[in-house]
Write a protein that holds these residues in place. Structure first.
Motif, PDB file in Angstrom:
ATOM      1  N   LYS A 196       0.839  -1.197   0.000  1.00  0.00           N
ATOM      2  CA  LYS A 196       0.000   0.000   0.000  1.00  0.00           C
ATOM      3  C   LYS A 196       0.875   1.248   0.000  1.00  0.00           C
ATOM      4  CE  LYS A 196      -3.768  -2.367   2.367  1.00  0.00           C
ATOM      5  NZ  LYS A 196      -4.547  -2.556   1.148  1.00  0.00           N
ATOM      6  N   LEU A 226      -4.439  11.395  -3.554  1.00  0.00           N
ATOM      7  CA  LEU A 226      -5.135  10.127  -3.337  1.00  0.00           C
ATOM      8  C   LEU A 226      -5.809  10.083  -1.965  1.00  0.00           C
ATOM      9  CD1 LEU A 226      -2.611   7.512  -4.818  1.00  0.00           C
ATOM     10  CD2 LEU A 226      -4.659   8.463  -5.889  1.00  0.00           C
ATOM     11  N   ARG A 275      -8.342   7.215  -1.892  1.00  0.00           N
ATOM     12  CA  ARG A 275      -7.781   6.098  -2.653  1.00  0.00           C
ATOM     13  C   ARG A 275      -6.344   5.810  -2.213  1.00  0.00           C
ATOM     14  NH1 ARG A 275      -7.001   6.267  -8.001  1.00  0.00           N
ATOM     15  NH2 ARG A 275      -6.980   8.528  -8.237  1.00  0.00           N
ATOM     16  N   SER A 316      -4.157   2.369  -2.462  1.00  0.00           N
ATOM     17  CA  SER A 316      -3.714   1.767  -3.722  1.00  0.00           C
ATOM     18  C   SER A 316      -2.336   1.143  -3.521  1.00  0.00           C
ATOM     19  CB  SER A 316      -3.624   2.839  -4.814  1.00  0.00           C
ATOM     20  OG  SER A 316      -4.860   3.503  -4.977  1.00  0.00           O
ATOM     21  N   ASN A 317      -2.064   0.060  -4.282  1.00  0.00           N
ATOM     22  CA  ASN A 317      -0.729  -0.524  -4.157  1.00  0.00           C
ATOM     23  C   ASN A 317       0.269   0.293  -4.968  1.00  0.00           C
ATOM     24  OD1 ASN A 317      -0.967  -1.379  -6.861  1.00  0.00           O
ATOM     25  ND2 ASN A 317      -1.874  -3.316  -6.241  1.00  0.00           N
ATOM     26  N   GLN A 354       0.128   0.418  -8.924  1.00  0.00           N
ATOM     27  CA  GLN A 354      -0.956   1.276  -9.394  1.00  0.00           C
ATOM     28  C   GLN A 354      -0.618   2.747  -9.144  1.00  0.00           C
ATOM     29  OE1 GLN A 354      -4.735   0.344  -7.615  1.00  0.00           O
ATOM     30  NE2 GLN A 354      -5.795   2.056  -8.599  1.00  0.00           N
ATOM     31  N   GLU A 379      -0.371   5.514 -12.212  1.00  0.00           N
ATOM     32  CA  GLU A 379      -1.196   6.715 -12.270  1.00  0.00           C
ATOM     33  C   GLU A 379      -0.344   7.981 -12.154  1.00  0.00           C
ATOM     34  OE1 GLU A 379      -4.778   6.896  -9.961  1.00  0.00           O
ATOM     35  OE2 GLU A 379      -4.962   4.729  -9.872  1.00  0.00           O
TER      36      GLU A 379
END
Length: 386
Positions: A236, A256, A261, A264-265, A268, A272
């Motif tokens: 994470k 994020l 969000r 997210s790992n 990802q 992004e």
């Protein structure tokens, strides 16, 4: 010795002074949010932040030619401490036509910061004062200091993590210096190659490069370098991304968190991140991360080149003093170097180290390759009559 080391790489027959400023250590929030299941290291018992600032001054012309700012964070646990070095800004003024190898200079300074840290067994830092805004205003009005200091023994083992991102710009903290004809401006591709070459001589166990939004990057790597990140594997992001100032990773993590969000790992997260504005302007932007092994801390006497220590408020005023100048005007920078900076430091009972560094490096101009004359034997060949 830093002075001896950089004298070997500074131009021969040139004299310089190196101004070394340090903002006093202060207590801060953890650089990375801790979670026992998702963090790679144990929870710290103390988090400390400080800043380093270097200015190289040409003695003959009495002007600044180079500047470097580095942030350092301690995450201290019972038996070990992590030291994060974040290269904030580096810049040249371009006021002089001096054959200065900036890459070698940065290498030596970063090596000096790492080596000197291995000889620090204690650290005195400023504690956060938890009080109401009203009390802060009252204490300020009566000129009552609201600071409290603590000294802590550093653990016997430490590890270094060096971080920076390579975004090209015409200037970083020397305003209007891009107008100077001797300033060497390069694009993102050249800057990334320059940083890889600059960091490579420093002893690290892992040296990694990540270019968000790009599947390539191997063409920039030197032997011993790999693609990837030193901050976690695929866990994470909120528990692995550090909170550095003016860093695109940090800005995106904050975004994020606002969007809820943040869990997210990492794969990802970096995918992004590549779509953010900093990485989509047609210029290469790389994220460099290097990591050392655990090293023993000892009380051996280190380099005797000591910094001028300022409070964080004084440090901010110093940076404002520099950033308000027009570095395209030679006379103004002479005034800053010879009068404004010394006067500013004297206000706080600080003195500039006037040690003169004599450059010893002899620059050898590249010679053009010798033209090889090729014998043309065509005229000696007898052709058969038709």
């Amino acid at each position: 010795m830093l002075v001896d080391d950089i004298s070997e790489i500074l131009p021969n027959n040139h004299q310089f002074r190196l101004l070394f400023i340090k903002a006093e250590p202060k207590q801060c929030n953890p650089i990375i949010k801790h979670h026992s299941q998702h963090s790679n290291f144990e929870k710290s018992i103390e988090s400390i932040k400080l800043k380093y600032f270097f200015l190289l001054i040409d003695v003959k012309y009495e002007v600044i030619v180079f500047g470097l700012e580095v942030y350092k964070y301690f995450e201290i646990s019972s038996e070990r401490s992590l030291q994060y070095l974040f290269v904030s800004k580096i810049d040249t003024t371009g006021l002089l036509d001096t054959k200065l190898n900036v890459g070698n200079l940065v290498t030596k300074i970063l090596e000096f910061l790492i080596d000197s840290s291995l000889h620090e067994t204690t650290i005195k830092y400023r504690l956060k004062i938890k009080t109401s805004s009203t009390m802060k205003k009252i204490n300020k009005l009566i000129d009552r200091p609201m600071s409290n200091y603590k000294t802590i023994a550093l653990p016997p083992l430490t590890k270094f993590k060096l971080s920076l991102f390579t975004k090209s710009s015409n200037q970083y903290f020397f305003p209007e210096s891009s107008k100077n004809k001797h300033k060497h401006l390069i694009d993102g591709d050249q800057l990334l190659k320059w940083w890889i070459k600059t960091i490579d001589p420093i002893e690290f166990t892992a040296k990694k490069l990540l270019i968000p939004g790009s599947l390539s990057g191997s063409q920039y790597l030197l032997p011993g370098w790999t693609r990837g990140s030193i901050f976690g594997k695929d866990e994470k992001c909120v528990y692995n991304i550090p909170n550095f100032p003016d860093d695109p990773k940090t800005r995106f993590l904050e975004f994020l968190i606002i969007e809820n969000r943040y869990k997210s790992n990492l794969s990802q997260f970096y995918e992004e991140l590549g779509f953010r504005q900093e990485f989509r302007l047609g210029n290469v932007v790389g994220i460099i991360g290097c990591e050392s092994d655990w090293k023993p801390v000892n009380d051996k006497v280190g380099d005797d080149f000591q910094p001028i220590v300022l409070t964080n408020k004084q440090y901010k005023k110093l940076m404002k003093l520099i950033k308000y100048e027009d570095f395209s005007i030679m006379d103004d920078i002479k005034l800053l170097t010879n009068l404004k900076l010394p006067f500013f430091l004297k206000l706080y009972n600080k003195e500039i180290n006037n040690t003169v560094i004599n450059g010893k490096f002899i620059y050898k101009a590249k010679t053009a390759p010798t033209e090889i004359k090729v014998n043309n034997l065509t005229g000696l060949v007898k052709r058969r009559k038709k």
